[in-house]
Scaffold this motif. Structure first.
Motif, short mmCIF file in Angstrom:
data_model
loop_
_atom_site.label_atom_id
_atom_site.label_comp_id
_atom_site.label_asym_id
_atom_site.label_seq_id
_atom_site.Cartn_x
_atom_site.Cartn_y
_atom_site.Cartn_z
N ARG A 155 -2.41 -1.11 -6.76
CA ARG A 155 -2.04 -1.93 -5.68
C ARG A 155 -1.64 -3.43 -6.39
NH1 ARG A 155 -3.72 -1.21 0.71
NH2 ARG A 155 -3.41 0.98 0.73
N ALA B 27 2.13 1.73 -3.50
CA ALA B 27 1.06 2.12 -4.46
C ALA B 27 0.91 3.38 -4.11
CB ALA B 27 0.03 1.18 -4.04
N SER C 102 1.73 -5.26 -6.53
CA SER C 102 1.99 -6.82 -6.06
C SER C 102 2.44 -7.57 -7.09
CB SER C 102 0.47 -7.39 -5.49
OG SER C 102 0.26 -6.58 -4.42
N GLY D 6 0.74 -1.26 0.00
CA GLY D 6 -0.08 0.06 0.03
C GLY D 6 0.77 1.23 -0.09
#
Length: 106
Positions: free
Chosen positions: A43, A36, A47, A33
């Motif tokens: 996000r 991002a 990932s 987070g």
């Protein structure tokens, strides 16, 4: 000619988003987070990039509460540095051979 395997980290760093993620993680460990929030990607995209970097051995993660915190892998970065040092030594050896060969000519 001697051939050798190229560390998968080089290919992983070829993507601009992954390179920025590595630059951010060089400053401090971060959760998905946090990364991002600093990047112009989602996000899920962060990932996925972290998954590639982890698979290449460049990042490691550890659980912290309900999230995973990522940091650079000293071992993965050392492997890249070792390979870069090998490239550099080979280039210097090649230049030295050319200089010596030129000096031997009349």
């Amino acid at each position: 000619m001697v051939t050798y395997g190229v560390h998968p980290g080089w290919e992983a760093l070829g993507d601009p988003s992954r390179l920025v993620i590595v630059q951010r993680l060089a400053e401090r460990p971060c959760a998905v987070g946090e990364l991002a929030d600093e990047l112009p990607i989602s996000r899920p995209a962060v990932s996925q990039h972290l998954k590639v970097l982890k698979s290449a051995g460049l990042v490691v993660d550890h659980p912290m509460g309900t999230r995973r915190v990522y940091r650079l892998s000293p071992d993965g970065l050392a492997a890249l540095r070792d390979q870069l040092d090998t490239f550099w030594r080979r280039a210097l050896d090649g230049y030295q051979d050319i200089v010596e060969e030129t000096e031997e000519r009349p």
